[in-house]
Write a protein that holds these residues in place. Structure first.
Motif, PDB file in Angstrom:
ATOM      1  N   VAL A 220       0.836  -1.208   0.000  1.00 14.37           N
ATOM      2  CA  VAL A 220       0.000   0.000   0.000  1.00 14.37           C
ATOM      3  C   VAL A 220       0.867   1.252   0.000  1.00 14.37           C
ATOM      4  CG1 VAL A 220      -1.727   1.317   1.290  1.00 14.37           C
ATOM      5  CG2 VAL A 220      -1.941  -1.171   1.114  1.00 14.37           C
ATOM      6  N   LEU A 221       1.926   1.265   0.805  1.00 12.51           N
ATOM      7  CA  LEU A 221       2.792   2.442   0.893  1.00 12.51           C
ATOM      8  C   LEU A 221       3.544   2.698  -0.415  1.00 12.51           C
ATOM      9  CD1 LEU A 221       4.258   2.133   4.499  1.00 12.51           C
ATOM     10  CD2 LEU A 221       2.721   3.912   3.640  1.00 12.51           C
ATOM     11  N   MET A 222       4.033   1.629  -1.061  1.00 15.05           N
ATOM     12  CA  MET A 222       4.753   1.834  -2.329  1.00 15.05           C
ATOM     13  C   MET A 222       3.808   2.390  -3.385  1.00 15.05           C
ATOM     14  SD  MET A 222       5.231  -2.013  -3.870  1.00 15.05           S
ATOM     15  CE  MET A 222       3.902  -2.793  -4.820  1.00 15.05           C
ATOM     16  N   PHE A 223       2.552   1.995  -3.316  1.00 14.33           N
ATOM     17  CA  PHE A 223       1.533   2.504  -4.233  1.00 14.33           C
ATOM     18  C   PHE A 223       1.252   3.981  -3.951  1.00 14.33           C
ATOM     19  CE2 PHE A 223      -2.801   2.953  -5.870  1.00 14.33           C
ATOM     20  CZ  PHE A 223      -2.737   2.262  -7.066  1.00 14.33           C
ATOM     21  N   TYR A 224       1.068   4.301  -2.659  1.00 19.78           N
ATOM     22  CA  TYR A 224       0.747   5.673  -2.263  1.00 19.78           C
ATOM     23  C   TYR A 224       1.899   6.635  -2.549  1.00 19.78           C
ATOM     24  CZ  TYR A 224       0.109   9.663   0.850  1.00 19.78           C
ATOM     25  OH  TYR A 224       0.029  10.933   1.352  1.00 19.78           O
ATOM     26  N   SER A 243      -8.868   2.424  -3.338  1.00 17.55           N
ATOM     27  CA  SER A 243      -9.706   1.935  -4.432  1.00 17.55           C
ATOM     28  C   SER A 243      -8.866   1.635  -5.665  1.00 17.55           C
ATOM     29  CB  SER A 243     -10.779   2.979  -4.776  1.00 17.55           C
ATOM     30  OG  SER A 243     -11.614   3.235  -3.666  1.00 17.55           O
ATOM     31  N   ALA A 244      -7.950   2.524  -5.994  1.00 18.31           N
ATOM     32  CA  ALA A 244      -7.064   2.302  -7.137  1.00 18.31           C
ATOM     33  C   ALA A 244      -6.137   1.119  -6.867  1.00 18.31           C
ATOM     34  CB  ALA A 244      -6.253   3.563  -7.426  1.00 18.31           C
ATOM     35  N   PHE A 245      -5.678   0.998  -5.627  1.00 20.78           N
ATOM     36  CA  PHE A 245      -4.797  -0.115  -5.241  1.00 20.78           C
ATOM     37  C   PHE A 245      -5.506  -1.452  -5.444  1.00 20.78           C
ATOM     38  CE2 PHE A 245      -3.545  -3.182  -1.956  1.00 20.78           C
ATOM     39  CZ  PHE A 245      -2.186  -3.313  -2.228  1.00 20.78           C
ATOM     40  N   VAL A 246      -6.746  -1.543  -5.017  1.00 17.47           N
ATOM     41  CA  VAL A 246      -7.516  -2.778  -5.159  1.00 17.47           C
ATOM     42  C   VAL A 246      -7.710  -3.117  -6.640  1.00 17.47           C
ATOM     43  CG1 VAL A 246      -9.799  -3.806  -4.834  1.00 17.47           C
ATOM     44  CG2 VAL A 246      -8.683  -2.608  -2.934  1.00 17.47           C
ATOM     45  N   ALA A 247      -8.049  -2.110  -7.435  1.00 12.35           N
ATOM     46  CA  ALA A 247      -8.240  -2.340  -8.873  1.00 12.35           C
ATOM     47  C   ALA A 247      -6.955  -2.866  -9.513  1.00 12.35           C
ATOM     48  CB  ALA A 247      -8.685  -1.046  -9.553  1.00 12.35           C
ATOM     49  N   GLY A 248      -5.831  -2.241  -9.176  1.00 11.85           N
ATOM     50  CA  GLY A 248      -4.558  -2.688  -9.716  1.00 11.85           C
ATOM     51  C   GLY A 248      -4.196  -4.084  -9.268  1.00 11.85           C
ATOM     52  N   SER A 249      -4.465  -4.403  -7.999  1.00 10.09           N
ATOM     53  CA  SER A 249      -4.129  -5.725  -7.458  1.00 10.09           C
ATOM     54  C   SER A 249      -4.898  -6.833  -8.160  1.00 10.09           C
ATOM     55  CB  SER A 249      -4.424  -5.761  -5.954  1.00 10.09           C
ATOM     56  OG  SER A 249      -3.630  -4.822  -5.265  1.00 10.09           O
ATOM     57  N   TYR A 264      -4.842   0.832 -16.949  1.00 11.08           N
ATOM     58  CA  TYR A 264      -6.198   1.166 -17.424  1.00 11.08           C
ATOM     59  C   TYR A 264      -7.194   1.213 -16.267  1.00 11.08           C
ATOM     60  CZ  TYR A 264     -10.713   0.743 -19.749  1.00 11.08           C
ATOM     61  OH  TYR A 264     -12.019   0.949 -20.146  1.00 11.08           O
ATOM     62  N   LEU A 265      -7.200   0.174 -15.416  1.00  8.94           N
ATOM     63  CA  LEU A 265      -8.163   0.129 -14.311  1.00  8.94           C
ATOM     64  C   LEU A 265      -7.888   1.213 -13.277  1.00  8.94           C
ATOM     65  CD1 LEU A 265      -8.597  -3.715 -13.772  1.00  8.94           C
ATOM     66  CD2 LEU A 265     -10.196  -2.109 -14.816  1.00  8.94           C
ATOM     67  N   ILE A 266      -6.611   1.493 -13.033  1.00  8.95           N
ATOM     68  CA  ILE A 266      -6.281   2.575 -12.094  1.00  8.95           C
ATOM     69  C   ILE A 266      -6.822   3.905 -12.609  1.00  8.95           C
ATOM     70  CG2 ILE A 266      -4.344   3.967 -11.223  1.00  8.95           C
ATOM     71  CD1 ILE A 266      -2.805   1.371 -10.840  1.00  8.95           C
ATOM     72  N   ALA A 267      -6.642   4.160 -13.892  1.00  7.20           N
ATOM     73  CA  ALA A 267      -7.142   5.401 -14.490  1.00  7.20           C
ATOM     74  C   ALA A 267      -8.663   5.483 -14.393  1.00  7.20           C
ATOM     75  CB  ALA A 267      -6.695   5.498 -15.950  1.00  7.20           C
ATOM     76  N   GLN A 268      -9.347   4.348 -14.641  1.00  6.39           N
ATOM     77  CA  GLN A 268     -10.815   4.351 -14.597  1.00  6.39           C
ATOM     78  C   GLN A 268     -11.336   4.593 -13.180  1.00  6.39           C
ATOM     79  OE1 GLN A 268     -12.699   4.238 -17.506  1.00  6.39           O
ATOM     80  NE2 GLN A 268     -10.588   4.457 -18.246  1.00  6.39           N
ATOM     81  N   VAL A 269     -10.661   4.014 -12.196  1.00  7.26           N
ATOM     82  CA  VAL A 269     -11.077   4.224 -10.806  1.00  7.26           C
ATOM     83  C   VAL A 269     -10.835   5.676 -10.381  1.00  7.26           C
ATOM     84  CG1 VAL A 269     -10.552   3.649  -8.399  1.00  7.26           C
ATOM     85  CG2 VAL A 269     -10.822   1.827 -10.086  1.00  7.26           C
ATOM     86  N   LEU A 270      -9.682   6.214 -10.745  1.00 10.62           N
ATOM     87  CA  LEU A 270      -9.361   7.592 -10.370  1.00 10.62           C
ATOM     88  C   LEU A 270     -10.313   8.591 -11.024  1.00 10.62           C
ATOM     89  CD1 LEU A 270      -5.455   7.500 -10.409  1.00 10.62           C
ATOM     90  CD2 LEU A 270      -6.957   7.585  -8.418  1.00 10.62           C
ATOM     91  N   LEU A 271     -10.878   8.225 -12.174  1.00 13.79           N
ATOM     92  CA  LEU A 271     -11.892   9.079 -12.807  1.00 13.79           C
ATOM     93  C   LEU A 271     -13.075   9.305 -11.872  1.00 13.79           C
ATOM     94  CD1 LEU A 271     -12.213   7.888 -16.541  1.00 13.79           C
ATOM     95  CD2 LEU A 271     -11.830  10.237 -15.739  1.00 13.79           C
ATOM     96  N   LEU A 272     -13.424   8.275 -11.113  1.00 10.56           N
ATOM     97  CA  LEU A 272     -14.565   8.370 -10.192  1.00 10.56           C
ATOM     98  C   LEU A 272     -14.305   9.373  -9.080  1.00 10.56           C
ATOM     99  CD1 LEU A 272     -15.318   4.534  -9.795  1.00 10.56           C
ATOM    100  CD2 LEU A 272     -16.394   6.154 -11.366  1.00 10.56           C
TER     101      LEU A 272
END
Length: 315
Positions: A220-224, A243-249, A264-272
């Motif tokens: 989680v920290l490396m992602f953040y 939320s983006a972390f879960v999508a990527g995982s 792609y999924l990270i971008a779609q989640v961050l759009l929300l």
């Protein structure tokens, strides 16, 4: 098939962007603050080393327990194989300790499956936390996608699929019974069970759990931390990060190494959460490229160690 899906998910946003937008994505990746990316990679490496140490708590139940360095090389080999062969990394990882320490494939795989089950439980807990913190953004999104999926489902196609599955199952059962495959399967499952049960029978359960918490904290920290490499994410909130972390995982579980699907999924989640698709795509590729580069370097070093210095891996 997973790689084709990943390639499609690379093409999809690329084709929807204008030339100017593609240039913005490229310049964002090129101009990122890579001091944060390097810190993220160091955290990822720490999680890999912790995973290697944690594995020995389970393997200690067997004779010829591998050394820490053996585990490091086995895990690195597994990661790089997973980039090209879905779930092949688990088999490769068990194969390394069979070669170096004589631990049977079924027992080795049993310990790895137990490890994966525990990791899945942790990921599901993080998913529940993300859903509870970001229910307003995520629930309408998922309900809308589910409704579209149900509306587009062809009942006849589903029926044909089920018939094919039944025919294949009956054929496999007949062939297995005729050629006495069941006894081989039974013996293999017995070894898997023995390896799986080490999660209950190992002596240092608390240390195993602490390593598990450390591994996922690093994930989680490396992602953040990576979000701080781009302007625009300075004040990103925890619900968006999780939320983006879960999508990527989950993308990594369905496509080799998350190729295409991860950014792609990270971008779609961050759009929300109000972030532009350009910004989301940029951070998604920075995350994926940095972690994939680490896996490739780590994996190649592991393969070289195993190939050229196998005596190094004795206990």
């Amino acid at each position: 098939m997973p790689l084709l899906l990943g390639a499609y998910l690379v093409y999809l946003p690329y084709s929807s962007f204008t030339d100017e937008e593609r240039t913005v994505v490229y310049n964002s990746i090129k101009g990122a603050d890579y001091s944060y990316v390097i810190l993220s990679v160091i955290m990822a490496l720490a999680s890999h080393l912790s995973r290697a140490w944690r594995w020995n708590y389970m393997l200690s139940k067997f004779k010829n327990q591998p050394s820490f360095l053996t585990n490091v090389a086995a895990i690195g080999t597994g990661y790089i194989v997973n980039l090209f062969v879905p779930r092949g990394g688990e088999v490769a990882r068990a194969g390394v300790i069979r070669k170096t320490n004589g631990i049977s494939m079924d027992r080795g795989l049993g310990t790895i499956i137990a490890e994966r089950v525990l990791d899945l439980i942790v990921l599901l807990i993080i998913t529940c936390i993300a859903l509870s913190l970001a229910a307003e953004e995520l629930l309408p999104f998922f309900s809308e996608r589910l409704e579209v999926l149900l509306n587009e489902t062809d009942i006849r196609t589903l029926a044909v699929f089920l018939i094919v599955v039944v025919v294949l199952f009956v054929t496999f059962y007949w062939a297995a019974k005729r050629f006495k495959v069941f006894q081989l399967i039974k013996n293999f499952i017995s070894g898997l069970k023995e390896g799986f049960q080490t999660i209950w029978t190992m002596e240092k359960k608390m240390l195993y759990l602490l390593h598990t918490l450390f591994i996922w904290a690093m994930y989680v920290l490396m992602f953040y931390v990576c979000f701080h490499s781009l302007e625009g994410f300075d004040s990103i909130a925890l619900p968006a990060v999780l939320s983006a972390f879960v999508a990527g995982s989950f993308s990594v579980a369905f496509v080799n190494g998350g190729f295409g699907a991860y950014p792609y999924l990270i971008a779609q989640v961050l759009l929300l959460f109000g972030y532009s698709e350009i910004l989301g795509t940029s951070i998604g590729w920075i995350l994926w490229l940095s972690q994939t580069l680490l896996v490739i370097v780590y994996g190649l070093i592991s393969l070289m160690l195993i190939s050229f210095n196998s005596r190094l891996f004795g206990k």
